[in-house]
Design an enzyme around this catalytic site. Sequence first.
Site: not given
Ligand SMILES: NC(=O)C1=CN([C@@H]2O[C@H](COP(=O)(O)OP(=O)(O)OC[C@H]3O[C@@H](n4cnc5c(N)ncnc54)[C@H](O)[C@@H]3O)[C@@H](O)[C@H]2O)C=CC1
Ligand SMILES: O=C(O)C(=O)[C@H](O)COP(=O)(O)O
Length: 373
Positions: A207, A236, A253
């Site tokens: 993020r 954003e 993003h």
């Molecule tokens: N750019 C994009 O399109 C996307 C962005 N994201 C972002 O990626 C993030 C991570 O996704 P996932 O791996 O699926 O989430 P997840 O919840 O499976 O994993 C997040 C990990 O971060 C760890 N964590 C929490 N605080 C921490 C800290 N201060 N330092 C180090 N580790 C810490 C947690 O213990 C957990 O293992 C989401 O929360 C979302 O914001 C997710 C999908 C798409």
């Molecule tokens: O899954 C998340 O977390 C993301 O950041 C998504 O990829 C963002 O998806 P939309 O909100 O644009 O559908």
Amino acid sequence: MKIVIDDKIPFLEGILENYFEVVYKPGKFICRTDLQDADALLVRTRTQCNGLLLNGTPVKCIATATIGHDHIDAAYCKKAGIKWSNAPGCNAWAVQQYVIASILEMAQKYSMSLNNLTLGIVGAGHVGSKIAETALALGLNVLVNDPPRALKEGGDFVSLETIQAESDFISFHVPLTLEGDYKTIQMVDDHFFARLKKMPIIINSSRGEVMSGDALKRALISRVIRGAVVDVWENEPTVDVELLRMVDIATPHIAGYSVEGKAKGTAYAVQALSRHFGLGIDNWYPSSVPSPRNSIIEPKNNVPHKTILEAVRSTYRVMIDDNGLRSNPRNFEKLRTDYNFRNEFSSFQVDGSNLDAKLVKRFQKVGFIVTGY
Ligand SMILES: NC(=O)C1=CN([C@@H]2O[C@H](COP(=O)(O)OP(=O)(O)OC[C@H]3O[C@@H](n4cnc5c(N)ncnc54)[C@H](O)[C@@H]3O)[C@@H](O)[C@H]2O)C=CC1
Ligand SMILES: O=C(O)C(=O)[C@H](O)COP(=O)(O)O
């Protein structure tokens, strides 16, 4: 029953109409008036679900078709008795594809051999752990920092200081959290950059608010870091154009924007609504998910990183997304809503008939299906 739905959630048309009165609206414009007689809300990251939106409405269930849930005010929902769900891991393989594509492009640009490099991963959940596994298969050393997991599980986690001292790439995969022992808001600031030792490349697809854009600019100017890959931005859809010009890869993003990831996101949200309202479609999944037009990849040689880079590029060209945003940063949200969702590695078959066994393994670890070996 009535549900209000973000109109950019794919694969949904005609499904919830069987159970609800359905109103579709752009996520950003869903407002309290829309929810006056709504029981449920189905959103993406573009709808801030807080007291301002929900107070005084009958909404009792929110599903977001995304991994991240920082747009949902969990404390408010708890107080108001609103149940909410996200879609854990739905697009994790899409982000893995984005990050691996970016690392390979950066290694090519800076003539770096992956075999001698270390990738530091901060946050090893659905996304970070997939990237760790792929990077190991590509010959990188991998260091993983995840204090919440380290506390619960013990194991091979390292401190943030070790990541800062030893990494050539640092990739962030933490949720955005505003408080608590492990809060991540602005965790990448001037202090973070001051402790780096090896001029790493920084990758942020978590993020925007996890990283200070101003600190990132200072780190680039002072050459504390070699470069940066930025998919998520503070404020954003407004983009700091000065920062955009300074980074190596800038995208709007879309790291998670795969066909498969979107299908899973929608499915998990529908399934959550089904469980909550007893709709009887707890295992619902879109009936057809588009495959790539050309799903066969025929590697031309056995030179590992070159062959893998070519295969990765034939599934996804991250520099095209970079070019799109660079040419028109004001189009940030339009680039997202008009995005041509890509297919993940697992939807492509690599012809393994001329590959050596080691390379077959590598392709498989990256996520491709390998045939004919
Ligand atoms: N750019 C994009 O399109 C996307 C962005 N994201 C972002 O990626 C993030 C991570 O996704 P996932 O791996 O699926 O989430 P997840 O919840 O499976 O994993 C997040 C990990 O971060 C760890 N964590 C929490 N605080 C921490 C800290 N201060 N330092 C180090 N580790 C810490 C947690 O213990 C957990 O293992 C989401 O929360 C979302 O914001 C997710 C999908 C798409
Ligand atoms: O899954 C998340 O977390 C993301 O950041 C998504 O990829 C963002 O998806 P939309 O909100 O644009 O559908």
